[in-house]
Write a protein that holds these residues in place. Structure first.
Motif, PDB file in Angstrom:
ATOM      1  N   ARG B 281      12.168   6.155  12.312  1.00 14.45           N
ATOM      2  CA  ARG B 281      11.218   7.254  12.131  1.00 14.45           C
ATOM      3  C   ARG B 281      10.659   7.292  10.716  1.00 14.45           C
ATOM      4  NH1 ARG B 281      13.971  12.237  10.415  1.00 14.45           N
ATOM      5  NH2 ARG B 281      16.139  11.719   9.967  1.00 14.45           N
ATOM      6  N   ASP B 282      11.221   6.482   9.794  1.00 20.27           N
ATOM      7  CA  ASP B 282      10.711   6.434   8.429  1.00 20.27           C
ATOM      8  C   ASP B 282       9.715   5.281   8.232  1.00 20.27           C
ATOM      9  OD1 ASP B 282      12.260   8.583   7.673  1.00 20.27           O
ATOM     10  OD2 ASP B 282      13.964   7.315   7.108  1.00 20.27           O
ATOM     11  N   VAL B 283       9.445   4.536   9.293  1.00 17.16           N
ATOM     12  CA  VAL B 283       8.546   3.385   9.158  1.00 17.16           C
ATOM     13  C   VAL B 283       7.218   3.688   9.869  1.00 17.16           C
ATOM     14  CG1 VAL B 283       8.238   0.921   9.617  1.00 17.16           C
ATOM     15  CG2 VAL B 283      10.529   1.807   9.103  1.00 17.16           C
ATOM     16  N   ALA B 284       6.120   3.507   9.155  1.00 21.69           N
ATOM     17  CA  ALA B 284       4.779   3.666   9.743  1.00 21.69           C
ATOM     18  C   ALA B 284       4.092   2.308   9.731  1.00 21.69           C
ATOM     19  CB  ALA B 284       3.987   4.687   8.944  1.00 21.69           C
ATOM     20  N   VAL B 285       3.034   2.157  10.534  1.00 20.36           N
ATOM     21  CA  VAL B 285       2.297   0.872  10.496  1.00 20.36           C
ATOM     22  C   VAL B 285       0.806   1.121  10.267  1.00 20.36           C
ATOM     23  CG1 VAL B 285       3.861  -0.482  11.925  1.00 20.36           C
ATOM     24  CG2 VAL B 285       2.060   0.855  13.013  1.00 20.36           C
ATOM     25  N   ALA B 286       0.163   0.120   9.682  1.00 19.98           N
ATOM     26  CA  ALA B 286      -1.283   0.158   9.478  1.00 19.98           C
ATOM     27  C   ALA B 286      -1.840  -1.184   9.936  1.00 19.98           C
ATOM     28  CB  ALA B 286      -1.595   0.402   8.008  1.00 19.98           C
ATOM     29  N   THR B 287      -3.041  -1.179  10.495  1.00 18.47           N
ATOM     30  CA  THR B 287      -3.625  -2.442  10.963  1.00 18.47           C
ATOM     31  C   THR B 287      -4.409  -3.137   9.854  1.00 18.47           C
ATOM     32  OG1 THR B 287      -5.370  -1.082  11.874  1.00 18.47           O
ATOM     33  CG2 THR B 287      -3.755  -1.929  13.422  1.00 18.47           C
ATOM     34  N   GLU B 288      -4.750  -2.366   8.781  1.00 12.10           N
ATOM     35  CA  GLU B 288      -5.395  -2.979   7.615  1.00 12.10           C
ATOM     36  C   GLU B 288      -4.544  -2.692   6.403  1.00 12.10           C
ATOM     37  OE1 GLU B 288      -9.409  -1.506   7.252  1.00 12.10           O
ATOM     38  OE2 GLU B 288      -9.495  -1.496   9.444  1.00 12.10           O
ATOM     39  N   GLU B 289      -4.629  -3.529   5.378  1.00  9.81           N
ATOM     40  CA  GLU B 289      -3.822  -3.304   4.198  1.00  9.81           C
ATOM     41  C   GLU B 289      -4.247  -1.993   3.559  1.00  9.81           C
ATOM     42  OE1 GLU B 289      -3.530  -6.408   1.327  1.00  9.81           O
ATOM     43  OE2 GLU B 289      -1.882  -5.386   0.297  1.00  9.81           O
ATOM     44  N   PRO B 290      -3.334  -1.025   3.472  1.00  8.66           N
ATOM     45  CA  PRO B 290      -3.732   0.283   2.933  1.00  8.66           C
ATOM     46  C   PRO B 290      -3.859   0.229   1.418  1.00  8.66           C
ATOM     47  CG  PRO B 290      -1.562   0.351   4.012  1.00  8.66           C
ATOM     48  CD  PRO B 290      -1.922  -1.069   3.823  1.00  8.66           C
ATOM     49  N   LEU B 344       0.227  -8.924  17.083  1.00 13.92           N
ATOM     50  CA  LEU B 344      -0.724  -8.396  16.111  1.00 13.92           C
ATOM     51  C   LEU B 344      -0.117  -8.354  14.717  1.00 13.92           C
ATOM     52  CD1 LEU B 344      -3.617  -7.010  16.128  1.00 13.92           C
ATOM     53  CD2 LEU B 344      -2.364  -4.849  16.002  1.00 13.92           C
ATOM     54  N   ARG B 345      -0.898  -8.749  13.702  1.00 14.85           N
ATOM     55  CA  ARG B 345      -0.436  -8.683  12.315  1.00 14.85           C
ATOM     56  C   ARG B 345      -0.669  -7.259  11.819  1.00 14.85           C
ATOM     57  NH1 ARG B 345       2.355 -12.756  10.644  1.00 14.85           N
ATOM     58  NH2 ARG B 345       2.001 -11.866   8.590  1.00 14.85           N
ATOM     59  N   VAL B 346       0.362  -6.639  11.274  1.00 18.47           N
ATOM     60  CA  VAL B 346       0.220  -5.268  10.785  1.00 18.47           C
ATOM     61  C   VAL B 346       0.883  -5.140   9.418  1.00 18.47           C
ATOM     62  CG1 VAL B 346       0.129  -4.145  13.060  1.00 18.47           C
ATOM     63  CG2 VAL B 346       2.341  -4.585  11.973  1.00 18.47           C
ATOM     64  N   TRP B 347       0.781  -3.960   8.851  1.00 23.04           N
ATOM     65  CA  TRP B 347       1.475  -3.652   7.599  1.00 23.04           C
ATOM     66  C   TRP B 347       2.486  -2.556   7.889  1.00 23.04           C
ATOM     67  CZ3 TRP B 347       0.163  -6.904   3.739  1.00 23.04           C
ATOM     68  CH2 TRP B 347      -1.046  -7.613   3.897  1.00 23.04           C
ATOM     69  N   ALA B 348       3.728  -2.811   7.496  1.00 19.49           N
ATOM     70  CA  ALA B 348       4.777  -1.799   7.682  1.00 19.49           C
ATOM     71  C   ALA B 348       4.904  -0.995   6.400  1.00 19.49           C
ATOM     72  CB  ALA B 348       6.105  -2.478   8.018  1.00 19.49           C
ATOM     73  N   LEU B 349       4.888   0.327   6.550  1.00 18.37           N
ATOM     74  CA  LEU B 349       4.929   1.211   5.379  1.00 18.37           C
ATOM     75  C   LEU B 349       6.266   1.931   5.307  1.00 18.37           C
ATOM     76  CD1 LEU B 349       1.881   0.706   5.854  1.00 18.37           C
ATOM     77  CD2 LEU B 349       1.477   3.066   5.215  1.00 18.37           C
ATOM     78  N   LEU B 350       6.938   1.799   4.157  1.00 20.97           N
ATOM     79  CA  LEU B 350       8.223   2.494   3.961  1.00 20.97           C
ATOM     80  C   LEU B 350       8.213   3.151   2.598  1.00 20.97           C
ATOM     81  CD1 LEU B 350       9.026  -0.595   5.204  1.00 20.97           C
ATOM     82  CD2 LEU B 350      11.251   0.429   5.042  1.00 20.97           C
ATOM     83  N   LYS B 351       8.448   4.444   2.560  1.00 20.48           N
ATOM     84  CA  LYS B 351       8.536   5.107   1.267  1.00 20.48           C
ATOM     85  C   LYS B 351       9.831   4.696   0.561  1.00 20.48           C
ATOM     86  CE  LYS B 351       7.358   9.472   1.002  1.00 20.48           C
ATOM     87  NZ  LYS B 351       7.244  10.913   1.373  1.00 20.48           N
ATOM     88  N   ALA B 352       9.737   4.521  -0.765  1.00 17.26           N
ATOM     89  CA  ALA B 352      10.912   4.081  -1.529  1.00 17.26           C
ATOM     90  C   ALA B 352      12.044   5.087  -1.428  1.00 17.26           C
ATOM     91  CB  ALA B 352      10.550   3.876  -3.000  1.00 17.26           C
ATOM     92  N   VAL B 353      11.680   6.367  -1.326  1.00 18.18           N
ATOM     93  CA  VAL B 353      12.715   7.403  -1.322  1.00 18.18           C
ATOM     94  C   VAL B 353      13.454   7.515   0.010  1.00 18.18           C
ATOM     95  CG1 VAL B 353      11.739   8.841  -3.120  1.00 18.18           C
ATOM     96  CG2 VAL B 353      10.939   9.077  -0.765  1.00 18.18           C
ATOM     97  N   THR B 354      13.058   6.742   0.996  1.00 14.45           N
ATOM     98  CA  THR B 354      13.717   6.898   2.292  1.00 14.45           C
ATOM     99  C   THR B 354      15.041   6.152   2.391  1.00 14.45           C
ATOM    100  OG1 THR B 354      12.408   5.096   3.153  1.00 14.45           O
ATOM    101  CG2 THR B 354      11.633   7.320   3.625  1.00 14.45           C
ATOM    102  N   PHE B 355      15.469   5.513   1.298  1.00 10.88           N
ATOM    103  CA  PHE B 355      16.704   4.737   1.397  1.00 10.88           C
ATOM    104  C   PHE B 355      17.954   5.503   0.978  1.00 10.88           C
ATOM    105  CE2 PHE B 355      13.500   1.390   0.334  1.00 10.88           C
ATOM    106  CZ  PHE B 355      13.273   1.057   1.655  1.00 10.88           C
ATOM    107  N   ASP B 356      17.859   6.838   1.003  1.00 12.24           N
ATOM    108  CA  ASP B 356      19.057   7.592   0.606  1.00 12.24           C
ATOM    109  C   ASP B 356      20.191   7.425   1.617  1.00 12.24           C
ATOM    110  OD1 ASP B 356      17.626  10.840   1.528  1.00 12.24           O
ATOM    111  OD2 ASP B 356      17.731   8.934   2.563  1.00 12.24           O
ATOM    112  N   HIS B 357      19.805   7.018   2.814  1.00 13.35           N
ATOM    113  CA  HIS B 357      20.794   6.825   3.872  1.00 13.35           C
ATOM    114  C   HIS B 357      21.304   5.391   3.782  1.00 13.35           C
ATOM    115  CE1 HIS B 357      22.478   7.998   7.734  1.00 13.35           C
ATOM    116  NE2 HIS B 357      22.305   6.762   8.102  1.00 13.35           N
ATOM    117  N   LEU B 358      22.418   5.222   3.057  1.00 14.03           N
ATOM    118  CA  LEU B 358      22.804   3.855   2.726  1.00 14.03           C
ATOM    119  C   LEU B 358      24.180   3.470   3.206  1.00 14.03           C
ATOM    120  CD1 LEU B 358      21.488   3.548  -0.879  1.00 14.03           C
ATOM    121  CD2 LEU B 358      21.112   1.890   0.916  1.00 14.03           C
ATOM    122  N   GLY B 359      24.307   2.230   3.570  1.00 11.16           N
ATOM    123  CA  GLY B 359      25.637   1.696   3.849  1.00 11.16           C
ATOM    124  C   GLY B 359      26.290   1.274   2.551  1.00 11.16           C
TER     125      GLY B 359
END
Lengths: 230, 362
Positions: B281-290, B344-359
């Motif tokens: 749920r923290d990953v979004a996609v874009a079809t063009e480079e944002p 389809l080639r896409v761009w995956a978007l992940l905010k840096a702050v979403t990695f608080d949930h860590l192993g």
């Protein structure tokens, strides 16, 4: 308060008989308690009932049954006498045996309570650490049920000081041999002018019982510290 | 290697278990599933504390249990160290005596870390003279770990060792579990219903439900499978093995197979291996480079598959980035609006702050 030599004898004999009865009953008492709590075998209820019989049967009947079994012509008494020269009827040993049988249910009940407080999970843990049956019984179960064993021993000792019916039936009332405190008190009440003697001996009985309870309390507290329960 | 097959039923119409799996030579295999799925039963069968209706347990070629051949090695001779949920330390013995209990009974030729080494590893030196009653929950569990390891086992079994602890105590014990895993070089079977513990400790996962094995495989592989109940969780997502590559501008760069990510500053040194759970749920996609986005992580990816999501209007996108796979949760609407399709080639978007949930470290 002056005691006569005979009265002292009764006190010493009572202590001796009670102590011997505990020594006699403790190991079988622990074994039977373990069997009753942990054992799964047919006849468990029968054993349970048999152990508790002395609590409900009149002591005189227990004494009579012992007389039948351990008498010189009894099925156990005869071979004991003929082969080993051991005579139990009318002896101090016989008084101790009668007392042991009477206080046996008290030991079993107390040990059982102690054992029921031991978490079987600890024994399972000891098993996974490589301890076989005797090993974990001696290193885990026995130390953890020690308060129950102690409670059983003290109660049996205190009750043993006062055992009357079974002793007088099986071992008779022989001064210096089988005449324990309660028997001496009874004898005193039956003889003219014996009220003062009876009162003195009754006082001693009471003092011994209270001292026993205090001692048990003290040891029990120590034991709880030793067992890490504080 | 450990091979386990068993079938067991509690009572005539009670709960039934029918499961089988294998454990590799070393490393942590998590038995994962909801409460009552039979995981603790399986562990008890391996330890020898429960005899199943039918079963076979073989450890490194030695048969521990084979009901068909009436073979059942008693637990005291199986040499399976067990760490229970409730520590089960012996209350009448000191911590030192507890630790030595198994050590004294281990076969003389058994190999394993020594007393001093284990005490050091678990940081329990100051506790040695104490009684278990004087320890905190976390300390007790650390001693229990040491006691099991010092029995020189051939296999370590852990039955939800952190479940009885609160969050703070869990966080205290978890790093010690990771250290023990790295030091023990033994197969470890780890029963849990907590996904954080799987992420932090496990190499392999055996997924259980109602007494059946649903799937087994590496944690990374199973995390991106959308046909498993894992996908229905709020924290469903890919698990990536990363290496700390460097720090810049208060951010940490993490390399994974196929790319790199930036995360908020991590305390770990460069070169440390970590595992990241990247929630779908923290990953979004874009079809063009944002452009002009605050999002730091924009990764080129290819849609490998589109599968039904947990909600009615949701789907999972499996995004291939080199050899790695990410999972993204998007709406059906986005799929039709953007014309998303496999390949389809896409761009995956992940905010840096979403990695608080860590192993934890690995």
């Amino acid at each position: 308060m002056e005691l006569t030599a005979e009265e002292w004898l009764a006190v010493r004999l009572s202590l001796e008989v009670a102590l011997r009865s505990v020594a006699l009953g403790l190991v079988p008492g622990v074994a039977v308690a373990v069997l009753l709590v942990r054992g799964r075998f047919p006849g468990r209820f029968l054993l349970d009932a048999l152990v508790h019989l002395p609590l409900v049967v009149p002591p005189v009947v227990v004494g009579w049954a012992l007389l039948m079994l351990f008498g010189l012509r009894g099925p156990i008494g005869a071979p004991l006498h003929d082969w080993f020269g051991i005579r139990l009827v009318f002896t101090t040993e016989g008084a101790a045996l009668a007392t042991a049988v009477m206080s046996f249910p008290l030991i079993v009940r107390a040990v059982r309570l102690g054992l029921e407080h031991v978490d079987p999970g600890l024994e399972a843990a000891a098993r996974t650490l490589g301890a076989g049956w005797w090993d974990r019984f001696l290193t885990i179960t026995l130390p953890l049920m020690a308060p129950g064993i102690l409670a059983g021993a003290v109660t049996a000792f205190a009750a043993g000081l006062g055992e009357f019916g079974a002793v007088i039936t099986f071992a008779s009332n022989i001064p210096g041999e089988t005449q324990t405190l309660p028997l001496a008190i009874y004898t005193a009440t039956q003889s003219p002018g014996g009220e003062a003697v009876a009162a003195r001996l009754a006082g001693i009985s009471l003092a011994l019982a209270v001292a026993g309870l205090l001692l048990a309390e003290l040891i029990a507290r120590r034991m709880h510290v030793l067992l890490g329960r504080v | 290697m450990l091979e386990v097959t068993l079938r067991h039923r509690y009572g005539r119409d009670g709960f039934g278990i029918e499961a089988g799996f294998t454990l590799p030579e070393a490393g942590v295999t998590a038995l994962f599933g909801p409460s009552g799925c039979g995981k603790s039963t399986i562990l008890a069968v391996v330890a020898g504390l429960l005899r199943p209706d039918f079963g076979r347990v073989v450890l490194d070629g030695a048969v521990l249990l084979d009901t068909a051949a009436s073979v059942s090695v008693p637990p005291e001779r199986r040499r399976c160290g067990v760490v229970f949920q409730e520590a089960r330390l012996f209350p009448h013995l000191s911590v030192a005596s507890n630790l030595r209990y198994g050590l004294k009974r281990a076969p003389p030729d058994a190999e394993g870390p020594g007393f001093a080494e284990v005490v050091e590893l678990l940081g329990i030196e100051p506790l040695l003279p104490r009684r278990p009653a004087a320890l905190s929950g976390g300390e007790r569990q650390r001693v229990a770990l040491g006691r099991a390891l010092l029995a020189r086992p051939r296999l370590l079994l852990m039955d939800e060792p952190l479940a009885a602890l609160d969050a703070a105590r869990r966080a205290e014990v978890l790093p010690f579990l990771a250290r023990l895993r790295d030091a023990a070089r033994l197969p470890i079977l780890y029963v849990t219903h907590a996904l954080e513990e799987v992420d932090a400790l496990a190499d392999r996962l055996v997924l259980l439900q109602s007494g059946r094995v649903l799937a087994e495989g590496s944690v990374e592989d199973l995390a991106t499978r959308t046909d498993l109940p894992l996908a229905a969780r709020r924290d469903a997502g890919a698990v990536l093995a990363c290496t700390v590559a460097g720090a810049e501008d208060g951010l940490t760069r993490l390399d994974f197979a196929g790319g790199s990510l930036v995360a908020v500053m991590r305390a770990e040194a460069v070169g440390t291996r970590l595992r990241l759970r990247i929630r779908a749920r923290d990953v979004a996609v874009a079809t063009e480079e944002p452009r002009g986005l605050s999002t730091r992580n924009i990764l080129a990816a290819e849609i490998a598959a589109i599968s039904p999501g947990s909600g009615p209007q949701e789907v999972f996108l499996q995004l291939a980035i080199g050899p790695s796979t990410l999972l993204a949760r998007v709406t059906q609407d986005s799929v039709s609006r953007l014309g998303l399709r496999p390949g389809l080639r896409v761009w995956a978007l992940l905010k840096a702050v979403t990695f608080d949930h860590l192993g934890g470290a690995r």
